[in-house]
Design a protein around this motif. Structure first.
Motif, PDB file in Angstrom:
ATOM      1  N   LYS A 149       0.839  -1.187   0.000  1.00  0.00           N
ATOM      2  CA  LYS A 149       0.000   0.000   0.000  1.00  0.00           C
ATOM      3  C   LYS A 149       0.878   1.243   0.000  1.00  0.00           C
ATOM      4  CE  LYS A 149      -1.645   1.670   3.732  1.00  0.00           C
ATOM      5  NZ  LYS A 149      -1.410   2.344   5.026  1.00  0.00           N
ATOM      6  N   HIS A 179      -1.721  -5.903   5.109  1.00  0.00           N
ATOM      7  CA  HIS A 179      -1.082  -6.786   6.095  1.00  0.00           C
ATOM      8  C   HIS A 179      -2.055  -7.250   7.187  1.00  0.00           C
ATOM      9  CE1 HIS A 179      -0.601  -3.111   8.458  1.00  0.00           C
ATOM     10  NE2 HIS A 179      -0.271  -3.831   9.499  1.00  0.00           N
ATOM     11  N   TYR A 180      -3.225  -6.585   7.291  1.00  0.00           N
ATOM     12  CA  TYR A 180      -4.207  -7.096   8.247  1.00  0.00           C
ATOM     13  C   TYR A 180      -4.671  -8.505   7.884  1.00  0.00           C
ATOM     14  CZ  TYR A 180      -4.464  -3.536  11.688  1.00  0.00           C
ATOM     15  OH  TYR A 180      -4.133  -2.751  12.759  1.00  0.00           O
ATOM     16  N   LYS A 183      -2.848 -11.289   9.622  1.00  0.00           N
ATOM     17  CA  LYS A 183      -2.904 -11.410  11.086  1.00  0.00           C
ATOM     18  C   LYS A 183      -3.727 -12.632  11.485  1.00  0.00           C
ATOM     19  CE  LYS A 183      -2.480  -6.408  11.851  1.00  0.00           C
ATOM     20  NZ  LYS A 183      -1.277  -6.122  12.624  1.00  0.00           N
ATOM     21  N   GLU A 217      -4.637   3.250  17.806  1.00  0.00           N
ATOM     22  CA  GLU A 217      -3.178   3.239  17.893  1.00  0.00           C
ATOM     23  C   GLU A 217      -2.724   4.198  18.979  1.00  0.00           C
ATOM     24  OE1 GLU A 217      -0.840   2.411  14.205  1.00  0.00           O
ATOM     25  OE2 GLU A 217      -2.305   3.840  13.444  1.00  0.00           O
ATOM     26  N   ARG A 224       6.579   9.834   9.645  1.00  0.00           N
ATOM     27  CA  ARG A 224       5.937   9.568   8.356  1.00  0.00           C
ATOM     28  C   ARG A 224       5.070  10.714   7.859  1.00  0.00           C
ATOM     29  NH1 ARG A 224       2.299   5.275   9.159  1.00  0.00           N
ATOM     30  NH2 ARG A 224       2.406   4.544   7.020  1.00  0.00           N
ATOM     31  N   TYR A 227       4.281  11.167   4.057  1.00  0.00           N
ATOM     32  CA  TYR A 227       3.215  10.337   3.509  1.00  0.00           C
ATOM     33  C   TYR A 227       1.871  10.665   4.162  1.00  0.00           C
ATOM     34  CZ  TYR A 227       0.053   6.376   3.988  1.00  0.00           C
ATOM     35  OH  TYR A 227      -1.065   5.605   4.085  1.00  0.00           O
ATOM     36  N   ASP A 236      -5.514   5.993   5.081  1.00  0.00           N
ATOM     37  CA  ASP A 236      -4.463   5.147   5.642  1.00  0.00           C
ATOM     38  C   ASP A 236      -5.024   3.873   6.269  1.00  0.00           C
ATOM     39  OD1 ASP A 236      -1.705   4.707   6.358  1.00  0.00           O
ATOM     40  OD2 ASP A 236      -2.204   5.259   8.426  1.00  0.00           O
ATOM     41  N   MET A 237      -6.192   3.948   6.858  1.00  0.00           N
ATOM     42  CA  MET A 237      -6.695   2.810   7.643  1.00  0.00           C
ATOM     43  C   MET A 237      -8.094   2.340   7.252  1.00  0.00           C
ATOM     44  SD  MET A 237      -4.192   2.300   9.800  1.00  0.00           S
ATOM     45  CE  MET A 237      -4.511   1.699  11.445  1.00  0.00           C
ATOM     46  N   HIS A 241      -7.641  -1.439   5.695  1.00  0.00           N
ATOM     47  CA  HIS A 241      -7.751  -2.401   6.798  1.00  0.00           C
ATOM     48  C   HIS A 241      -9.184  -2.537   7.332  1.00  0.00           C
ATOM     49  CE1 HIS A 241      -3.522  -2.060   6.415  1.00  0.00           C
ATOM     50  NE2 HIS A 241      -3.336  -1.006   7.187  1.00  0.00           N
ATOM     51  N   LYS A 338      -4.722   7.857  15.544  1.00  0.00           N
ATOM     52  CA  LYS A 338      -3.393   7.906  16.160  1.00  0.00           C
ATOM     53  C   LYS A 338      -3.544   8.525  17.547  1.00  0.00           C
ATOM     54  CE  LYS A 338      -1.034   6.868  12.300  1.00  0.00           C
ATOM     55  NZ  LYS A 338      -0.470   5.504  12.161  1.00  0.00           N
ATOM     56  N   LYS A 343      -2.888   0.956  22.092  1.00  0.00           N
ATOM     57  CA  LYS A 343      -2.943   0.176  20.859  1.00  0.00           C
ATOM     58  C   LYS A 343      -3.880  -1.006  21.066  1.00  0.00           C
ATOM     59  CE  LYS A 343      -1.539  -1.855  17.020  1.00  0.00           C
ATOM     60  NZ  LYS A 343      -1.882  -1.293  15.705  1.00  0.00           N
ATOM     61  N   GLU A 377      -5.460  -7.583  18.199  1.00  0.00           N
ATOM     62  CA  GLU A 377      -4.098  -7.180  18.479  1.00  0.00           C
ATOM     63  C   GLU A 377      -4.067  -6.048  19.496  1.00  0.00           C
ATOM     64  OE1 GLU A 377      -2.252  -5.253  15.238  1.00  0.00           O
ATOM     65  OE2 GLU A 377      -0.478  -6.463  15.349  1.00  0.00           O
TER      66      GLU A 377
HETATM   67  C1  BG6 Z   1      -0.378   0.828   8.255  1.00  0.00           C
HETATM   68  C2  BG6 Z   1      -0.568   2.313   8.370  1.00  0.00           C
HETATM   69  O1  BG6 Z   1      -1.016   0.343   7.120  1.00  0.00           O
HETATM   70  O2  BG6 Z   1      -0.908   0.187   9.401  1.00  0.00           O
HETATM   71  C3  BG6 Z   1       0.043   2.860   9.644  1.00  0.00           C
HETATM   72  O3  BG6 Z   1       0.019   2.960   7.252  1.00  0.00           O
HETATM   73  C4  BG6 Z   1      -0.445   2.079  10.841  1.00  0.00           C
HETATM   74  O4  BG6 Z   1      -0.244   4.237   9.799  1.00  0.00           O
HETATM   75  C5  BG6 Z   1      -0.304   0.581  10.623  1.00  0.00           C
HETATM   76  O5  BG6 Z   1       0.311   2.484  11.968  1.00  0.00           O
HETATM   77  C6  BG6 Z   1      -0.943  -0.208  11.737  1.00  0.00           C
HETATM   78  O6  BG6 Z   1      -0.616  -1.553  11.590  1.00  0.00           O
HETATM   79  P1  BG6 Z   1      -0.548  -2.518  12.822  1.00  0.00           P
HETATM   80  O7  BG6 Z   1      -0.199  -3.853  12.254  1.00  0.00           O
HETATM   81  O8  BG6 Z   1       0.513  -1.968  13.736  1.00  0.00           O
HETATM   82  O9  BG6 Z   1      -1.897  -2.461  13.465  1.00  0.00           O
END
Ligand code: BG6
Length: 487
Positions: A149, A179-180, A183, A217, A224, A227, A236-237, A241, A338, A343, A377
């Motif tokens: 991404k 990447h989610y 998981k 988070e 960053r 970006y 972004d999210m 995700h 954020k 988290k 998570e």
């Molecule tokens: C990324 C975002 O795709 O996912 C980041 O660009 C974010 O901003 C991150 O912090 C969160 O991923 P994870 O695996 O830490 O929940």
């Protein structure tokens, strides 16, 4: 475990993602024998590094990794080669082609090529077209493209990017990373939903009152800003995700676990996102920007690289509806930000109270507490809250949580998201990657929200360390709901 043979080329080999995620994941695959003798990795980036220097970078990135003892790190790193590369220079691709062929011979990599794009997205298209024009595609093995991404910035740019990578790769060769999807607890959603008679028949509008997804988070924008200023929390999210989580929570049962069947099920849900008018987008989505007054938690607009008058949101909350007949009228409340309290990613399904409450006359008017939470998570597990009788002579119904968490040790020994996904890509399994039609539907949905926001200057703030602006609570209160959260 079956050993996979491949020459892997990483565009962006000196970058943060490669060092934090890809090299550790590749090392774990090596440790577990999935990568063994028959592989080589070519790292490319602009800087003029030597192979020796690159291998030191690899070794450094593995510090603290399980099993990273000096012999195995050394043996692993010896498969890595560095090639300084200007993405616009055709000659550099010729060099890469020759190097790939040489390494393929040296390691008997079976003619297989995995191209991994882990750099600034504006170069994805140009790299893909050079891969084709300079004939980096192998004729004797597979060719696969793994792409990180952000996949576009809105629908139009995503389409343009998709068209450009399609000029070199067919859809069945493209592995778009979210990447989610790597998981463990996201992968477990299908088992929870389709493997349990206690959930399977009730997972729909008849029994579900609302679904909530919080992706909180603790970190801020960190380094960053470059970006993030162009993205914001929505792009972004949410577009990726959170939408993928909605797809897994709401999709119909796929006919099988094949990639095609799973993708079809997900697609049907994402294409049923109930379209928003601009006015509805403004009513159903709120944004926010963090403020803080400690050195660690400054106002977002004071962060390095952030414009003093930035209108980038660091928080989003929204109410999403689906037109799919299983879900009409059920709100999906989502939020992410954020610098929130901590988290934690949590998905909660709140069930409707049973229609006939025989306990009401004895002082239990509310049976709405029945819910299932999936902790994605950093805790990984479930909590099922059930109504039951409280101890005592009177017949009082209360709420009791049934809790399960994987242990820290189990979590540490399970594959990390990138390890799952790279292994899938090497094995040719596209299930846990996103498809174009999913991105198309989600970008079109998200673009409407952006449009509404771009038309209004309103930007609520929230205290760092909180759960977002009060507008986020008000949004649910308007519908008589409140956020579910295990704090
Ligand atoms: C990324 C975002 O795709 O996912 C980041 O660009 C974010 O901003 C991150 O912090 C969160 O991923 P994870 O695996 O830490 O929940």
């Amino acid at each position: 475990t079956q050993e996979q043979a491949s020459v892997i080329t990483i565009f962006g080999g000196s970058g943060d993602l490669a060092r934090r995620k890809l090299y550790p994941a590749l090392f774990q695959l090596y440790r577990h024998g999935i990568l063994h003798d028959h592989f080589a990795v070519i790292g490319t980036a602009r800087r003029p590094w030597t192979n020796e220097y690159y291998r030191d970078v690899i070794a450094t990135s593995l510090e603290g990794e399980a099993g990273a003892v000096s012999d195995s790190v050394h043996a692993f790193a010896s498969h890595f080669y560095y090639q300084s590369h200007d993405v616009t220079d055709a000659d550099h691709y010729v060099t890469l082609r020759k190097l790939s062929a040489q390494l393929d011979d040296k390691y008997s990599a079976g003619g297989n090529r995995l191209f991994y794009m882990a750099m600034a997205p504006q170069f994805f298209g140009i790299i893909a077209s050079h891969i084709r024009s300079e004939q980096l595609l192998s004729a004797s093995g597979y060719n696969r493209l793994v792409i990180e991404k952000p996949f576009g910035h809105d629908f139009d740019s995503a389409k343009e990017l998709n068209d450009s990578i399609n000029s070199a790769f067919d859809e069945d060769q493209i592995y778009r990373i979210d990447h989610y999807l790597g998981k463990e607890m996201v992968q477990s959603l299908m088992a929870i939903r389709f493997g349990n008679p206690v959930f399977k028949p009730i997972w729909n509008r008849d029994y579900v009152d609302n679904v909530q997804i919080t992706l909180a988070e603790a970190v801020g924008v960190e380094e960053r800003a470059g970006y993030y200023e162009t993205a914001g929390a929505l792009r972004d999210m949410v577009q990726n995700h959170i939408m993928q989580l909605i797809a897994y929570v709401a999709m119909p049962e796929p006919e099988s676990l094949t990639p095609a069947a799973v993708h079809q099920a997900k697609r049907s849900i994402l294409e049923s996102l109930k379209p928003l008018t601009t006015a509805q987008a403004a009513d159903n989505f709120v944004r926010g920007q963090y403020v803080g007054d400690t050195p660690d938690q400054r106002d977002y607009v004071q962060e390095d690289g952030v414009a003093a008058d930035s209108k980038t949101e660091t928080f989003v909350a929204g109410r999403i509806e689906l037109t799919d007949s299983a879900w009409t009228g059920v709100p999906f409340y989502v939020r992410t930000g954020k610098h929130m309290t901590r988290k934690s990613t949590q998905i909660t399904v709140n069930f409707k109270p049973t229609e006939h409450n025989i306990f009401a006359p004895v002082g239990c008017p509310d049976l709405s507490g029945n819910s299932l939470t999936i902790f994605v998570e950093p805790e990984e597990g479930y909590r099922l809250v059930v109504n039951s009788k409280q101890l005592g002579q009177d017949y009082h119904v209360g709420q009791f949580p049934l809790n399960f968490r994987h242990t820290a040790n189990e979590i540490a020994n399970a594959p990390e998201a990138y390890e799952h996904l790279i292994q899938d890509a090497l094995a040719g399994n596209q299930t846990n990657f996103t498809r174009w039609h999913e991105l198309k539907a989600t970008w079109q949905y998200v673009d409407k929200i952006r449009e509404a926001w771009d038309a209004s200057p309103d930007m609520p703030t929230y205290e760092s360390g909180s759960m977002g602006p009060s507008a986020s609570d008000d949004l649910l209160a308007k519908y008589g709901d409140s956020w579910s959260w295990d704090g």
